[in-house]
Design an enzyme around this catalytic site. Structure first.
Site, PDB file in Angstrom:
ATOM      1  N   ARG A  35       0.941  -0.647  -0.376  1.00 28.38           N
ATOM      2  CA  ARG A  35       0.469  -0.588   0.328  1.00 28.38           C
ATOM      3  C   ARG A  35       0.571   1.443  -0.233  1.00 28.38           C
ATOM      4  O   ARG A  35       0.741   2.486  -0.407  1.00 28.38           O
ATOM      5  CB  ARG A  35      -0.697  -0.194   1.138  1.00 28.38           C
ATOM      6  CG  ARG A  35      -1.847   1.088   1.563  1.00 28.38           C
ATOM      7  CD  ARG A  35      -2.801   0.905   2.551  1.00 28.38           C
ATOM      8  NE  ARG A  35      -2.935   1.872   2.740  1.00 28.38           N
ATOM      9  CZ  ARG A  35      -4.949   2.386   2.570  1.00 28.38           C
ATOM     10  NH1 ARG A  35      -5.681   2.040   2.350  1.00 28.38           N
ATOM     11  NH2 ARG A  35      -5.258   3.504   3.181  1.00 28.38           N
ATOM     12  N   ILE A  61      -6.724   7.655  -1.127  1.00 29.27           N
ATOM     13  CA  ILE A  61      -7.231   6.648  -0.854  1.00 29.27           C
ATOM     14  C   ILE A  61      -8.092   6.389   0.185  1.00 29.27           C
ATOM     15  O   ILE A  61      -7.624   6.912   1.374  1.00 29.27           O
ATOM     16  CB  ILE A  61      -5.539   6.456  -0.762  1.00 29.27           C
ATOM     17  CG1 ILE A  61      -5.525   4.869  -1.017  1.00 29.27           C
ATOM     18  CG2 ILE A  61      -5.141   7.254  -0.163  1.00 29.27           C
ATOM     19  CD1 ILE A  61      -3.776   3.819  -0.960  1.00 29.27           C
ATOM     20  N   SER A  62      -8.167   5.926  -0.071  1.00 33.14           N
ATOM     21  CA  SER A  62      -9.806   5.071   0.701  1.00 33.14           C
ATOM     22  C   SER A  62      -8.975   4.050   2.142  1.00 33.14           C
ATOM     23  O   SER A  62      -8.113   3.967   1.533  1.00 33.14           O
ATOM     24  CB  SER A  62     -10.790   3.927   0.597  1.00 33.14           C
ATOM     25  OG  SER A  62     -11.234   4.914  -0.401  1.00 33.14           O
ATOM     26  N   GLN A  63      -9.509   4.327   3.933  1.00 33.59           N
ATOM     27  CA  GLN A  63      -8.793   4.198   4.457  1.00 33.59           C
ATOM     28  C   GLN A  63      -9.081   2.654   4.663  1.00 33.59           C
ATOM     29  O   GLN A  63      -9.719   1.776   3.848  1.00 33.59           O
ATOM     30  CB  GLN A  63     -10.222   4.228   5.896  1.00 33.59           C
ATOM     31  CG  GLN A  63     -10.167   3.492   6.647  1.00 33.59           C
ATOM     32  CD  GLN A  63     -10.916   3.987   8.049  1.00 33.59           C
ATOM     33  OE1 GLN A  63     -12.482   3.567   7.324  1.00 33.59           O
ATOM     34  NE2 GLN A  63     -11.215   3.409   9.447  1.00 33.59           N
ATOM     35  N   PHE A 204     -17.086   9.493   0.798  1.00 37.41           N
ATOM     36  CA  PHE A 204     -16.630   9.149  -0.069  1.00 37.41           C
ATOM     37  C   PHE A 204     -16.592  10.478  -1.022  1.00 37.41           C
ATOM     38  O   PHE A 204     -17.338  11.270  -0.409  1.00 37.41           O
ATOM     39  CB  PHE A 204     -16.184   8.048  -1.228  1.00 37.41           C
ATOM     40  CG  PHE A 204     -16.491   7.055  -1.248  1.00 37.41           C
ATOM     41  CD1 PHE A 204     -14.880   6.498  -1.292  1.00 37.41           C
ATOM     42  CD2 PHE A 204     -17.238   6.013   0.043  1.00 37.41           C
ATOM     43  CE1 PHE A 204     -14.690   4.705  -1.053  1.00 37.41           C
ATOM     44  CE2 PHE A 204     -17.264   4.239  -0.107  1.00 37.41           C
ATOM     45  CZ  PHE A 204     -15.699   4.237  -0.377  1.00 37.41           C
TER      46      PHE A 204
END
Ligand code: SAH
Length: 213
Positions: A35, A61-63, A204
């Site tokens: 990541r 970038i999402s959790q 989001f």
């Protein structure tokens, strides 16, 4: 930076397994993918922390937990054709590709599209196909899709996406008028009939499309 192998293992244990995600293919992807290579070098030390991170152009970038949760809810099987709207860093697409899916991902911001495309080339991840376009229109030439995942939220579900979902297909999409009142919706299509299930609150970035929103 801290040893990424140990940071990754800890992320999977404390943020993902502890919160109930158990699909082995999802856990394996989250354990294997680097990541820290999906964010700018200056932020790499935060790549395994429990939250979203900026990726430029006002996007994130999402959790990790949200990526894992959505990947599990999608019920992806090897060989499935999956459409993602909102490539961003490419991390969610990489997770789906690691799970064996043939991934089609659409991004509307040029710079993010080029950075993600280079990333997939460098990683030799050839099962991810990218397109620079407005994803609310889907990817008609490649439809139907077994699964669709939208990683940005708008007030409505874009109709072309529902049309491009295969029978027995599943789609996940955040719906809401703002980041503060978004709900993750699961859309299922069976014998042409479409059902919607509420999967809880999410936050989001905006889905920006050609729908006059
Ligand atoms: N899945 C991404 C999350 C990125 S954030 C990741 O794993 O990093 C959401 C992304 O959706 C942003 O990059 C944003 O530019 C993009 N986006 C928003 N509206 C879009 C649209 N209509 N079509 C394609 N991409 C869109």
């Amino acid at each position: 930076m801290v040893d990424p192998v140990r940071s990754r293992e800890r992320m999977v244990r404390e943020q993902i397994e502890a919160r109930g995600v158990s699909d082995p293919a999802v856990l394996s992807a989250m354990r294997s993918l680097h990541r820290h290579l999906f964010v700018e070098e200056a932020l790499a030390y935060k790549a395994y922390s429990d939250g979203p991170l900026p990726i430029g152009e006002g996007q994130t970038i999402s959790q990790p937990y949200i990526v894992a949760l959505m990947s599990e809810l999608l019920e992806v099987e090897e060989g499935m054709k999956v459409l993602e709207i909102g490539t961003g860093s490419g991390f969610q697409a990489a997770v789906l590709a690691h799970m064996g899916a043939e991934v089609y991902t659409v991004e509307r911001i040029k710079k993010l599209f080029f950075v993600a495309r280079k990333r997939f080339m460098d990683m030799r991840m050839f099962s991810v196909k990218l397109k620079l376009d407005d994803g609310t229109m889907g990817w008609a030439d490649e439809a139907p899709f077994d699964r669709i995942i939208v990683t940005a939220g708008g007030p409505e579900v874009p109709e072309p996406l529902v049309d491009q979902l295969a029978d027995n297909g599943r789609m996940l999409i955040p719906v809401g008028t703002s980041k503060r009142n978004q709900t993750l919706i699961l859309i299922e299509k069976k014998d042409g009939e479409v059902t919607r299930t509420d999967k809880g609150a999410v936050a989001f970035v905006d889905l920006v499309g050609n729908h006059g929103w």
